[in-house]
Motif scaffolding. Sequence first.
Motif, mmCIF file in Angstrom:
data_model
loop_
_atom_site.group_PDB
_atom_site.id
_atom_site.type_symbol
_atom_site.label_atom_id
_atom_site.label_comp_id
_atom_site.label_asym_id
_atom_site.label_seq_id
_atom_site.Cartn_x
_atom_site.Cartn_y
_atom_site.Cartn_z
ATOM 1 N N PRO A 198 0.828 -1.218 0.000
ATOM 2 C CA PRO A 198 0.000 0.000 0.000
ATOM 3 C C PRO A 198 0.857 1.260 0.000
ATOM 4 N N ARG A 199 2.062 1.176 0.549
ATOM 5 C CA ARG A 199 2.955 2.338 0.530
ATOM 6 C C ARG A 199 3.325 2.685 -0.916
ATOM 7 N N PRO B 201 13.959 4.555 0.147
ATOM 8 C CA PRO B 201 12.518 4.822 0.186
ATOM 9 C C PRO B 201 11.752 3.950 -0.799
ATOM 10 N N THR B 202 10.458 3.921 -0.610
ATOM 11 C CA THR B 202 9.592 3.042 -1.401
ATOM 12 C C THR B 202 9.727 3.272 -2.901
ATOM 13 N N SER B 203 9.894 4.517 -3.305
ATOM 14 C CA SER B 203 9.871 4.859 -4.725
ATOM 15 C C SER B 203 11.038 4.265 -5.505
ATOM 16 N N VAL B 204 12.154 3.974 -4.845
ATOM 17 C CA VAL B 204 13.320 3.424 -5.542
ATOM 18 C C VAL B 204 13.775 2.110 -4.931
ATOM 19 N N SER C 8 10.966 5.643 4.771
ATOM 20 C CA SER C 8 10.439 6.748 3.967
ATOM 21 C C SER C 8 9.763 6.208 2.710
ATOM 22 N N ASP C 9 8.856 6.996 2.164
ATOM 23 C CA ASP C 9 8.152 6.609 0.948
ATOM 24 C C ASP C 9 8.715 7.285 -0.293
ATOM 25 N N THR C 10 9.193 8.519 -0.147
ATOM 26 C CA THR C 10 9.681 9.262 -1.303
ATOM 27 C C THR C 10 11.114 9.729 -1.052
ATOM 28 N N MET C 11 11.780 10.099 -2.135
ATOM 29 C CA MET C 11 13.137 10.606 -2.025
ATOM 30 C C MET C 11 13.162 11.946 -1.285
#
Length: 451
Positions: free
Chosen positions: A184-185, A360-363, A423-426
């Motif tokens: 979900p993240r 983070p989640t994005s990478v 973290s979720d984003t950079m």
Amino acid sequence: MEAYMGAAGSSQLLKAVLLAFAWALDAQQVFISVFTDAEPPWHCTDADADASSCSAAAASPCALPPGAWAWDRPAVTSVVSEWSLECAGPALVSLPASSFFAGCLVGGFLLTTLADSLLGRRKMLLASIVSMSVSGMVTAFSPNVWAYAALRFVSGFGRSMVGTCTLVLSTELVGRRWRDTESPRWLLVRGRRQDAIDTLQQMQIGGITSSSFSMIHACAMNDDDDAGASASSVFATLHSMWERPWALRRLAAIMTVSFGVGMVYYGMPLNVANLGSNLCLSVTYNALAELPSSILSWLLMGRINRRSSVVALTAAAGLWSLACVVIPQGTARMAAELVSFFATCTAFNVILMYSIELFPTSVRNSAVGLVRQALVLGGVAAPVLVALGRRNSFFSFGVFGLVIGCSGMFAACLPETRGKAMSDTMDEEDHTCTFHHHVDTSTDLHLVQFP
């Protein structure tokens, strides 16, 4: 689909079990070189040669004239004896095993997206298994070491996707309650808020209703850099990390540690022929060491910091590997090798978890993929050292110990992640890194104590 599929019936579980046998084929291809590429034992046959001259050449039959020695087993037992590689250089002797890991490395880069695009999971898995099977059978008829190495490359290339496809396909055969749902993240970072809410509802968290997700509805996760990086390619993701010094430092450090761990993780099983003990028994003990190492990894990750664990485990693996250099061949050396391999396996597991928490989640998926490739790259270099170690154990056990011990110290450069929110984003991680930098460098007491 869920209504017709159900949760997990007997037929679904049976298929999942059958799929798991693909892992056995994978393991056979990885470690078949332990037996096929080993140097068989030999003995002197020249009755005119005195015992002293034969003893002086015990390390290698190359010092004896032709006809003065013979293999203890048939020549087809090993590629070394079949193609007279006993006097060849380490580069040629190690070429087949290195070619296999090189194939894994190339296949990991080129075949990753096919299972999600053109072929799908089942066809990709079948193609991988068939390529391993065909190349394995054809390898038995290789006329020379060059053809043999080429076929081992093909086997490694196909093998690179077996584990991934097996895992994904087995989880997608059962209902949502019996498999890991999409993160979900990750969905929220991608701007797919409704999908993230649906996923959280599938987890059946007690007391949560649709109205309880008002905070997520109001949440705006708009990180243009991250969205663009994930939407295009892994290269854009790398560019996103390249622009941030903290991300580049973390990636370089964890990949350096992974290279050393991968060298020993794949190299130690290949090096058991240099222990001077029973080959089959040594391989069995190494395989059995994987189970307690997984249990220890789970305990360490719950109770001890990741950074300290990696440094301690790599140091222990390095010291015990170096001990194998001075310990004579036999049971004692096998015990030291087993302890070193056990510590390496544990470090292998902890590093994978550590790398997940560092980014983070994005990478995260791209970063972890690069860490796994660094592990395989260590496996590419290991066979050359194993071949050198047949004449001098320092070039195998000694170099293994130095590399994993020195590379493990790079973990000290990484931030500790145990107990910290991911973290979720950079941009979110940028803020976290900036805050910790001020905390570390400021002399103001009130700022240091700020929670």
